[in-house]
Design an enzyme around this catalytic site. Structure first.
Site, PDB file in Angstrom:
ATOM      1  N   LYS A  40     -11.329   6.223  -6.811  1.00 22.17           N
ATOM      2  CA  LYS A  40     -10.688   7.456  -7.279  1.00 22.17           C
ATOM      3  C   LYS A  40     -11.498   8.148  -8.368  1.00 22.17           C
ATOM      4  O   LYS A  40     -11.578   9.381  -8.401  1.00 22.17           O
ATOM      5  CB  LYS A  40      -9.279   7.154  -7.792  1.00 22.17           C
ATOM      6  CG  LYS A  40      -8.224   7.018  -6.720  1.00 22.17           C
ATOM      7  CD  LYS A  40      -6.856   6.886  -7.368  1.00 22.17           C
ATOM      8  CE  LYS A  40      -5.764   6.743  -6.320  1.00 22.17           C
ATOM      9  NZ  LYS A  40      -4.443   6.565  -6.956  1.00 22.17           N
ATOM     10  N   CYS A  78       6.569   5.140  -8.101  1.00 22.30           N
ATOM     11  CA  CYS A  78       6.613   6.280  -7.179  1.00 22.30           C
ATOM     12  C   CYS A  78       6.334   5.842  -5.749  1.00 22.30           C
ATOM     13  O   CYS A  78       6.964   6.315  -4.809  1.00 22.30           O
ATOM     14  CB  CYS A  78       5.597   7.332  -7.609  1.00 22.30           C
ATOM     15  SG  CYS A  78       6.030   8.175  -9.130  1.00 22.30           S
ATOM     16  N   SER A 133      -2.182   7.760   2.400  1.00 24.20           N
ATOM     17  CA  SER A 133      -0.742   7.937   2.215  1.00 24.20           C
ATOM     18  C   SER A 133      -0.384   8.629   0.907  1.00 24.20           C
ATOM     19  O   SER A 133       0.759   9.043   0.721  1.00 24.20           O
ATOM     20  CB  SER A 133      -0.039   6.578   2.276  1.00 24.20           C
ATOM     21  OG  SER A 133      -0.418   5.764   1.177  1.00 24.20           O
ATOM     22  N   GLN A 191      -0.563  13.551  -0.264  1.00 25.38           N
ATOM     23  CA  GLN A 191       0.402  14.632  -0.365  1.00 25.38           C
ATOM     24  C   GLN A 191       0.676  14.993  -1.822  1.00 25.38           C
ATOM     25  O   GLN A 191       1.160  16.086  -2.129  1.00 25.38           O
ATOM     26  CB  GLN A 191       1.715  14.268   0.360  1.00 25.38           C
ATOM     27  CG  GLN A 191       2.785  13.590  -0.470  1.00 25.38           C
ATOM     28  CD  GLN A 191       2.497  12.126  -0.721  1.00 25.38           C
ATOM     29  OE1 GLN A 191       1.442  11.620  -0.406  1.00 25.38           O
ATOM     30  NE2 GLN A 191       3.462  11.426  -1.303  1.00 25.38           N
ATOM     31  N   CYS A 202      10.456  -7.378  -1.222  1.00 20.90           N
ATOM     32  CA  CYS A 202      10.478  -5.933  -1.523  1.00 20.90           C
ATOM     33  C   CYS A 202       9.129  -5.373  -1.095  1.00 20.90           C
ATOM     34  O   CYS A 202       8.532  -5.856  -0.131  1.00 20.90           O
ATOM     35  CB  CYS A 202      10.786  -5.685  -3.000  1.00 20.90           C
ATOM     36  SG  CYS A 202       9.533  -6.302  -4.144  1.00 20.90           S
TER      37      CYS A 202
END
Length: 356
Positions: A69, A171, A52, A55, A314
């Site tokens: 990563k 973000c 996800s 992009q 949330c």
């Protein structure tokens, strides 16, 4: 270019830059540092590649989903520049390890998306006398500057105090135009190279603001604030930012997803309150929940009944914890927060809910 020349390129080859984060900002940053010929690039990140995020995290690829990563980043940078040395740190940056990590690098570049780490990076840079190349992004806007360079201002001169926890979404929570971090990350890479070569005019003392919808840049002057307290040591930055702090009775606010599941199945007299943003609500939501974004809560609190049993959620549980505290302070007695948020619910209870 005569401003760089052979000596400049040799200087870059001898330089060491530490990138905090290998995500949206860290991706273009690391790619261009490697391309520029920086000799040693260090990368700090403890996350894994997620589909996800691709992009905006252009350092990674689909075939590396689930991989660390830092390892994914190293592979890509070595493919780009076989002469580069890539040091990987698969860990969470903390007050215990920051100074030791930073001390051997010439420039520290902050590509993080949370306030606790930004203050930590800043304070460690101040204590060690390292320049801090800062960038941040949110939705369609970004900002960049250089902190703690040649006596210039640092992060605390701009932001003396953090906002309340959960008040500013990350973000991932609030969304970001996937192209935006490319622009801000490249600016950070440019400032880094200028610092290492000691050429041009850096952004020290200037905060560059970028609006992608208007395609406009503007500047705000930054100055040293004489009232900014002297930094003498690293502190508990999660406590400083109000994260995971609670009074003796606040544990009663939290319920986990299994407790929530039992409540939903056994009771109809509950209000499920979603305090995310409308765009997040469109992606996924809990059944029968009602949306009041955290920023609107105080002005729309009259829509809730003080007699209701309210469960707030949330994305990950931070904004909803803040909302629960607000509601408790306004006299709502039966309020609880869903720990881990809808993401924990999707991961542990209902796999059909989209994760983002």
């Amino acid at each position: 270019m005569p401003e760089v020349g052979v000596k400049g390129q040799e200087k870059l080859a001898e330089s060491k830059v530490l990138c905090i984060g290998a995500g949206g900002l860290g991706s273009p940053l690391a790619l261009y540092l490697a391309s520029a010929g920086i000799g040693t690039v260090g990368i700090v990140d403890f996350d894994v590649v997620d589909l996800s995020n691709l992009q905006r995290q252009i350092l990674h690829a689909e075939e590396r989903v689930g991989e660390l990563k830092v390892e994914s980043a190293k592979k890509r940078l070595v493919e780009l520049n076989s002469d580069i040395t890539v040091n990987t740190y698969n860990l969470r940056l903390t007050s215990e390890n920051a100074l030791d990590l930073f001390k051997d690098y010439d420039v520290i570049v902050d590509g993080t998306d949370n306030f606790a780490t930004r203050y930590l990076v800043n304070d460690a840079c101040v204590l060690l006398g390292k320049p801090n190349v800062y960038g941040s992004i949110f939705r369609f806007e970004g900002q960049a500057t250089v902190f703690n360079h040649k006596g210039g201002p640092h992060y605390r001169d701009l932001y003396p105090e953090p906002p309340p926890p959960g008040m500013v979404p990350s973000c991932a929570e609030g969304g970001v135009l996937g192209i935006l971090p490319g622009i801000i990350g490249v600016i950070q890479a440019t400032e880094t190279v200028k610092i290492l070569l000691d050429i041009g005019e850096t952004l020290s003392g200037r905060l560059l603001l970028y609006d992608s919808l208007r395609m406009s840049f503007r500047e705000i002057k930054l100055r040293k604030n004489p009232e900014t307290p002297e930094i003498t040591e690293l502190i508990d930055y999660e406590e400083f930012c109000g994260i995971n702090t609670a009074d003796e009775n606040e544990g009663e606010l939290e319920i986990d997803v299994n407790e929530f599941k039992d409540i939903v199945e056994s009771s109809n007299n509950i209000t499920i309150l979603d305090v995310r943003e409308p765009g997040e609500y469109e992606i996924c939501s809990l059944k029968d929940s009602r949306l009041i974004p955290l920023g609107d809560l105080t002005s729309r609190v009259h829509e809730l009944d003080t007699a209701d049993d309210i469960i707030v959620y949330c994305h990950h549980g931070m904004r909803s914890l803040q909302a629960a505290r607000i509601l408790k302070g306004m006299g709502y007695k039966k309020v609880r927060n869903l720990a881990g948020g809808i993401d924990a619910w999707a991961a542990l209870i209902d796999r059909n809910i989209r994760r983002y």
